[in-house]
Design a protein around this motif. Sequence first.
Motif, PDB file in Angstrom:
ATOM      1  N   ASP A 116       4.378   5.609  -5.438  1.00 28.03           N
ATOM      2  CA  ASP A 116       4.376   5.653  -6.898  1.00 28.03           C
ATOM      3  C   ASP A 116       3.409   6.713  -7.414  1.00 28.03           C
ATOM      4  OD1 ASP A 116       6.066   3.544  -6.573  1.00 28.03           O
ATOM      5  OD2 ASP A 116       4.790   2.056  -7.551  1.00 28.03           O
ATOM      6  N   ARG A 117       2.216   6.763  -6.799  1.00 31.20           N
ATOM      7  CA  ARG A 117       1.226   7.766  -7.224  1.00 31.20           C
ATOM      8  C   ARG A 117       1.717   9.183  -6.961  1.00 31.20           C
ATOM      9  NH1 ARG A 117      -2.639   3.851  -5.531  1.00 31.20           N
ATOM     10  NH2 ARG A 117      -2.558   4.630  -3.383  1.00 31.20           N
ATOM     11  N   ALA A 118       2.357   9.391  -5.802  1.00 31.56           N
ATOM     12  CA  ALA A 118       2.868  10.726  -5.479  1.00 31.56           C
ATOM     13  C   ALA A 118       3.934  11.157  -6.475  1.00 31.56           C
ATOM     14  CB  ALA A 118       3.431  10.730  -4.050  1.00 31.56           C
ATOM     15  N   GLN A 119       4.827  10.225  -6.827  1.00 26.85           N
ATOM     16  CA  GLN A 119       5.875  10.556  -7.797  1.00 26.85           C
ATOM     17  C   GLN A 119       5.283  10.828  -9.171  1.00 26.85           C
ATOM     18  OE1 GLN A 119       8.782  11.270  -7.128  1.00 26.85           O
ATOM     19  NE2 GLN A 119      10.183  10.854  -8.824  1.00 26.85           N
ATOM     20  N   ALA A 120       4.287  10.040  -9.551  1.00 23.63           N
ATOM     21  CA  ALA A 120       3.633  10.255 -10.841  1.00 23.63           C
ATOM     22  C   ALA A 120       2.942  11.612 -10.884  1.00 23.63           C
ATOM     23  CB  ALA A 120       2.632   9.134 -11.109  1.00 23.63           C
ATOM     24  N   GLN A 121       2.323  12.014  -9.788  1.00 20.94           N
ATOM     25  CA  GLN A 121       1.652  13.313  -9.728  1.00 20.94           C
ATOM     26  C   GLN A 121       2.660  14.456  -9.841  1.00 20.94           C
ATOM     27  OE1 GLN A 121      -0.563  13.077  -6.075  1.00 20.94           O
ATOM     28  NE2 GLN A 121      -2.246  11.909  -6.976  1.00 20.94           N
ATOM     29  N   ALA A 160       0.826  -1.202   0.000  1.00 21.52           N
ATOM     30  CA  ALA A 160       0.000   0.000   0.000  1.00 21.52           C
ATOM     31  C   ALA A 160       0.861   1.253   0.000  1.00 21.52           C
ATOM     32  CB  ALA A 160      -0.930  -0.015   1.216  1.00 21.52           C
ATOM     33  N   ARG A 161       1.898   1.251   0.848  1.00 24.16           N
ATOM     34  CA  ARG A 161       2.767   2.435   0.907  1.00 24.16           C
ATOM     35  C   ARG A 161       3.546   2.604  -0.391  1.00 24.16           C
ATOM     36  NH1 ARG A 161       6.592   2.669   5.822  1.00 24.16           N
ATOM     37  NH2 ARG A 161       6.951   4.718   4.888  1.00 24.16           N
ATOM     38  N   ALA A 162       3.946   1.505  -0.989  1.00 25.57           N
ATOM     39  CA  ALA A 162       4.663   1.591  -2.264  1.00 25.57           C
ATOM     40  C   ALA A 162       3.763   2.179  -3.345  1.00 25.57           C
ATOM     41  CB  ALA A 162       5.167   0.216  -2.672  1.00 25.57           C
ATOM     42  N   ASP A 163       2.499   1.764  -3.353  1.00 23.64           N
ATOM     43  CA  ASP A 163       1.561   2.315  -4.332  1.00 23.64           C
ATOM     44  C   ASP A 163       1.358   3.813  -4.112  1.00 23.64           C
ATOM     45  OD1 ASP A 163       1.247  -0.159  -5.467  1.00 23.64           O
ATOM     46  OD2 ASP A 163      -0.621  -0.623  -4.415  1.00 23.64           O
ATOM     47  N   ASP A 164       1.252   4.237  -2.847  1.00 22.54           N
ATOM     48  CA  ASP A 164       1.113   5.659  -2.532  1.00 22.54           C
ATOM     49  C   ASP A 164       2.332   6.436  -3.006  1.00 22.54           C
ATOM     50  OD1 ASP A 164      -1.334   5.187  -1.376  1.00 22.54           O
ATOM     51  OD2 ASP A 164      -0.566   5.167   0.689  1.00 22.54           O
TER      52      ASP A 164
END
Length: 282
Positions: free
Chosen positions: A71-76, A65-69
């Motif tokens: 990844d999303r933050a970096q993508a944003q 879950a933290r890894a997905d968060d």
Amino acid sequence: MMSQQTRMNVSSSPIARRDRCIVGFDGSSASVMALDWAVTWAARNHREVHLVGVVDDEAGALGGARADDRDRAQAQLLSLAFALLAERYPGLVVANRLVTGPVASSLAAAARPNDIVVVGADKAVYAHGQFFGVRSVQLAALVSGPLVVVPAADLRFRAGVLVAIDGGPESSRLACIGAEEAMARQCAVGLVHSVAVEATLEQRHLGELVLREAFEAARAVAPGLEISRHLANRRPAEAMLNLARDRALLVMGRSRRNAAPGVGGTLHEVLINANVPVMVLP
């Protein structure tokens, strides 16, 4: 992997189609400064700007879950930077990409041989960004083309280009590139060559000859350019960093005098203590 690209008012220059400016971007203040530097340079040299974000999996300590968060933050972050560039510089070709892996090797792998790689460096906040300090040294050992390391410092009142001349066969080429950078910035260029403190008169004379040859090469490229020469009686890295304190750019070569991995001691010291944007050329 995620990527975006925009092409607006694209130049027909073959350089614009072939060569790119690869920018390591993680949202830190150091990477923002690197991006600002890269955009200015790329617009002046008709290069595409490619933002590369790296999700570093070296630690392997995050749960799913933290890894997905993360990844999303970096993508944003990448998407926001991409959108701002597309809005502010409609004539610039901009793209972005998010990759996963070790930071230095992933960023180096994103670059083609003729690309220039630009990263930020900030020794003061090591825990808050990815692309600085030791990362720049790792990149210098990995990238095959030019690398620019931009320190997190106030560069607004900097002027002039400094070129480090070591007396090797590529010295004249470095002097010419430095002269071209100075012409583009409409500023002066300085050439620096170091000899040991205990150098003999003959060694100093050879140092002067090295500088004179580099001077003539730079003058041939830019006849009207203000060019100065500095023969320093100190260690090369110390001489470069001292003379570059108020300059806008330091140009130096990446030594390949031995087959061992890594970089030479002079380049290592300069990158770790960079107080000026450093352009490292193969």
